[in-house]
Structure formats: structure tokens, C-alpha cells
Design an enzyme around this catalytic site. Structure first.
Site, mmCIF file in Angstrom:
data_model
loop_
_atom_site.group_PDB
_atom_site.id
_atom_site.type_symbol
_atom_site.label_atom_id
_atom_site.label_comp_id
_atom_site.label_asym_id
_atom_site.label_seq_id
_atom_site.Cartn_x
_atom_site.Cartn_y
_atom_site.Cartn_z
ATOM 1 N N TYR A 75 39.953 8.495 32.981
ATOM 2 C CA TYR A 75 38.908 8.439 34.014
ATOM 3 C C TYR A 75 38.338 9.832 34.279
ATOM 4 O O TYR A 75 37.130 10.029 34.305
ATOM 5 C CB TYR A 75 39.504 7.851 35.304
ATOM 6 C CG TYR A 75 38.460 7.569 36.362
ATOM 7 C CD1 TYR A 75 37.924 6.293 36.500
ATOM 8 C CD2 TYR A 75 38.005 8.576 37.208
ATOM 9 C CE1 TYR A 75 36.961 6.029 37.462
ATOM 10 C CE2 TYR A 75 37.042 8.315 38.168
ATOM 11 C CZ TYR A 75 36.529 7.043 38.300
ATOM 12 O OH TYR A 75 35.569 6.788 39.243
ATOM 13 N N HIS A 443 4.285 -6.957 30.885
ATOM 14 C CA HIS A 443 4.415 -7.163 29.444
ATOM 15 C C HIS A 443 5.799 -7.664 29.055
ATOM 16 O O HIS A 443 5.963 -8.294 28.028
ATOM 17 C CB HIS A 443 4.077 -5.876 28.684
ATOM 18 C CG HIS A 443 4.901 -4.703 29.083
ATOM 19 N ND1 HIS A 443 4.731 -4.062 30.287
ATOM 20 C CD2 HIS A 443 5.907 -4.070 28.460
ATOM 21 C CE1 HIS A 443 5.604 -3.077 30.373
ATOM 22 N NE2 HIS A 443 6.338 -3.054 29.275
#
Ligand code: F0G
Length: 451
Positions: A75, A443
Site C-alpha cells: 500500500y 457524441h
């Protein structure tokens, strides 16, 4: 050995393959109908050659895959982060390296504290998401491309350049304290065209004199560096790596979508000199992306990106990449298809407005061409015209973006052949009308129909 053959060969051999789907014309017709004549709605399994984008569609090398297996998934403080940090520092010279999941995350983070109401961001031309993130912060975004950029026939070698005269006027009119500058390398929205070192130096000088922060949107930094090597006086003897390093050292920071010249499928970074900005960026990063040593990426993504940044500056790779795109462009021209010239870094842009003069802008000539390209040959490309930008569209273009290390020269020959067939029946192509569409970014989801 000086390699002076005419044939363009891929500077790699292929060790892992994926079969392509060959559909009948009837199957393609039905798929397009189901997609509402919008290629974004097509399942990729219905597409033979996918030239929708060069972003995140790259093939990785054996070294990248090997790196992924050895990556560190800790981490905090993962080994893979330090490898990426080292690679980015060496390339860019920036001390603070902030990983993000993709380019637009870097944009959102940077402009969350440098943008805001009253600020003005000047650019050669901003990419859509960069502009959207700037405007979302409350700041204003202004494109200042040079005049030649909008003349598709001009042979000018650096159509990505920023208009320095216009830049000076903005400084005079609005005062430097409100201004920021973002230079997009290469200029994706206007044809993948490169920015010259000379232009970058000119921008740098103006920014330094007036205390304006200068950032590079450097998604395609390697292609830009190689085009400088090819086209700019006095740069031929330098390596693309030397040129790239110099480009970055002219700026105060950079935003990078690793999905292009990072040669990966996901990832990016923000890199900066200024420790206060880096602190602000990391605070935002923790809020929305992740801990500063992974920023929304897995350790294996960091590893693959670090390796990709090394590989992309290989001269044989860049030579093949740029020559292959030029080859496609020249082939289309010979087939009677007008394109934006000269070809640039990552794509060929077809001038659909000129190819289909019978179709008015509000009937979407470039989208009609995109549909025919799919019907005729199963090729998917992207419209950059009135469907994407509405009335603000500067031209009706169809972008054929080439994923990196994915397709071969025979695929390029096939694209040219399909276009030759379309050219024979070009006068029969009709326009499209919108059946339904959202207000913003229409679009992506609009549905259309032939008129
Ligand atoms: N800047 C430039 C110049 C880009 O071309 C893109 C993405 C981005 C920023 C955003 O990066 O996608 O990683 O968030 N361009 C893609 C394209 C989507 O198809 O041209 P991202």
C-alpha cells in the site's frame, strides 16, 4: 548499421496474438443498426480493426509483462512506485512525481488548486477533458493555435505551435498574474501535430519574464520529440531522449496520460518542481485517487508504466511508428482521400468535409464516413466534427488513431484498400440525423439514422 530499406518493418516480433473477428456485411449492417449509427455503442467483438483511439489500446512488451509479475503491491512505499519515480525524474527532471489512474485525474487535481474563477489558461489547443477540468474549476480556457494549424494543406512542419503574438496580447490585455499556460504535445485536437523546440523556448521565455506557470500536457511526448528530431533544424544528430528531456526542462510541471506514450493500458502521472504545489496535489490525490505512492494504480501498473517510458524512446520504434502513420496518410492521398497534412504523431485525420461536400455540417459528414468505413471494412474510427463539438466544430474530421505495436503494415494496406472502395461510391453517401442525444458530450451516446 544504417538501415536504409524502403519497406517499413515492425521493430518487434509477435509472441502473443489475438484473433480478429471477420463478420459478413449483413452482420455489420445489423450491428450498426443496433448501435444507432454510433460506433461508441458497438461491442468491440464486432470490430475488425479498432482505430477509435490510441489511448490505453497499446500492446505491452515481454519486459513490461515480466515487470508486472515482479511488481510490489504494498500500500505504502512500494518498490514499483520508486521505480516509476526514478524513471519520471530522469526523463522530466521534476522532483515530485504523483501517480494517477489516467491523464484526466492529473488535470482535475492540478486545476483544483491552480485553476478557479478569474484564472485564464492559455494553450496551443487543449484536449477536451483538460478544457473541461479547467472550466469545471471556474477558470477560462483559451486556445491560441498558430494560423497554419487550421490550413490543412499547409506543409508547415510544426502546426502544433502556440501563437506567441497572441500570447503577448493576452498578457498585455489581462495581466500575467491571472494566466497559466498548458502546451499540448503533440496537439491531438488539431491533427496530432508537433510543437517545435523553438516555439517551446519562446513560450518559456515569455512565461519566465512574466512569472506565468508553464505546464506540458505530455501524453505524446516521445512522438513530439521524434518529430522535432526529424523536422527541426539542427536537431537531427540528437537522440529523441535528449530532445524529450530538454522539452520537459523548459516547463514547471507536466500532466501525462500514460495510456499513450507510456505504452500501457492504464496509468498516468503529474510531475512538478514546486513543493507547495506538490503538497496540495498530494492532499487532493489522497482524497480521490489513493495514497501518494500508488495514486489509483496497482503496483503492476506502476511497474509497466516505468518500463514503457523507457521503451517508447527507442529510436527504431519511433522511426517505425511515425513512418507507418505517414505511409497510411500517403496511401489515402493516393486513393483520393483528402487528409490533414503533414501527418503527425498518432493518427491520420481524414478531411470528411472536403470528401463529402454533398453533406451539410448538420448532417454530420464525418460520422457518415465513419459508418461507411465500418460497413465496408469493419474499421472503427472516431468523428471529430459537428457531432462531437456541435456548432463549435472547426472542421469535419475523421480520426484514424493507431494503437501502438498492435497492428502491422498489412493492416495499414487494408485500411487504404477499404478507403479506395468507399471512394468509388462516395457520391452515394448520405448524411445522418440525430434521433436522441444528451445535452453534453453527446457524441458518446447519441443515436442517429440516415436522412
Ligand atoms: N491530454 C491529451 C492530449 C489526450 O489526448 C488525452 C486523451 C488526455 C489528455 C486525457 O487522458 O484519457 O488518460 O484521461 N485522449 C484520448 C484520445 C482519450 O482518444 O485522444 P486520459
Amino acid at each position: 548499421m544504417a538501415w536504409n530499406y524502403r519497406t517499413i518493418i515492425e521493430p518487434f516480433k509477435i509472441k502473443s496474438v489475438e484473433p480478429l473477428p471477420f463478420l459478413s456485411r449483413g452482420q455489420r449492417q445489423r450491428a450498426l443498426e443496433r448501435a444507432g449509427w454510433n460506433l461508441f455503442h458497438l461491442p468491440a467483438s464486432r470490430v475488425l480493426l479498432d482505430l477509435l483511439t490510441d489511448s490505453g489500446t497499446n500492446a505491452m512488451s515481454g519486459m513490461q509483462w515480466a515487470g508486472m509479475m515482479q511488481a510490489d503491491e504494498s500500500y505504502a512505499g512500494a518498490r514499483s512506485f520508486f521505480r516509476l519515480e526514478k524513471a519520471v525524474r530522469e526523463l522530466t527532471g521534476f522532483r515530485y512525481v504523483i501517480p494517477v489512474h489516467q491523464g484526466r485525474a492529473a488535470e482535475r487535481i492540478l486545476f483544483s488548486f491552480l485553476g478557479g474563477r478569474g484564472k485564464i489558461v492559455l494553450s496551443n489547443t487543449l484536449f477536451d477533458t483538460t478544457r473541461a477540468n479547467i472550466e469545471f474549476s471556474g477558470a477560462r480556457a483559451v486556445d491560441l493555435p498558430i494560423r497554419e494549424a487550421l490550413d490543412f494543406d499547409s506543409p508547415y512542419p510544426f502546426k502544433g505551435n502556440l501563437d506567441l503574438q497572441a500570447f503577448r496580447q493576452w498578457i498585455r490585455r489581462h495581466g500575467a498574474s491571472r494566466l497559466l499556460c498548458v502546451v499540448t504535445l503533440t496537439n491531438n485536437s488539431l491533427g496530432g501535430q508537433p510543437v517545435s523546440l523553438q516555439n517551446l523556448k519562446g513560450i518559456r521565455a515569455l512565461c519566465r519574464r512574466h512569472g506565468i506557470a508553464l505546464f506540458l500536457d505530455a501524453a505524446r511526448f516521445a512522438e513530439n520529440a521524434y518529430l522535432i528530431k526529424l523536422r527541426e533544424r539542427g536537431q537531427q544528430r540528437r537522440t529523441s531522449r535528449e530532445i524529450a528531456r530538454q522539452m520537459f526542462r523548459l516547463a514547471d510541471g507536466c500532466l501525462v496520460s500514460g495510456k499513450k506514450d507510456g505504452l500501457v493500458n492504464m496509468g498516468g502521472f503529474l510531475a512538478l518542481h514546486n513543493p507547495q504545489w506538490a503538497q496540495q496535489a498530494r492532499n487532493m490525490l489522497i482524497l480521490t485517487e489513493g495514497f501518494p505512492t500508488y495514486g489509483g494504480l496497482a503496483g503492476r501498473d506502476l511497474e509497466a508504466l516505468a518500463q514503457g517510458l523507457e521503451e517508447v524512446l527507442d529510436e527504431e520504434y519511433l522511426k517505425y511508428r511515425i513512418r507507418s502513420i505517414e505511409y497510411l496518410g500517403m496511401g489515402l492521398l493516393r486513393a483520393g482521400i483528402p487528409i490533414l497534412r503533414p501527418t503527425g504523431g498518432h493518427a491520420v485525420y481524414v478531411d470528411a468535409g472536403r470528401l463529402l461536400p454533398q453533406i451539410p455540417r448538420h448532417r454530420f459528414p464525418a460520422q457518415a464516413l465513419a459508418c461507411h468505413l465500418y460497413l465496408e471494412g469493419g474499421i472503427r474510427a472516431v468523428e471529430i466534427g459537428s457531432l462531437m463539438f456541435g456548432r463549435k466544430a472547426r472542421a469535419e474530421l475523421l480520426r484514424l488513431a493507431i494503437p501502438r505495436r498492435v497492428y502491422t503494415q498489412s493492416h495499414m494496406d487494408y485500411v487504404i484498400e477499404v478507403f479506395s472502395r468507399i471512394h468509388r461510391k462516395i457520391h452515394r453517401i448520405r448524411g445522418l440525423r440525430i434521433l436522441e442525444a444528451p445535452r453534453v458530450l453527446r457524441h458518446f451516446s447519441a443515436r442517429l439514422r440516415w436522412v
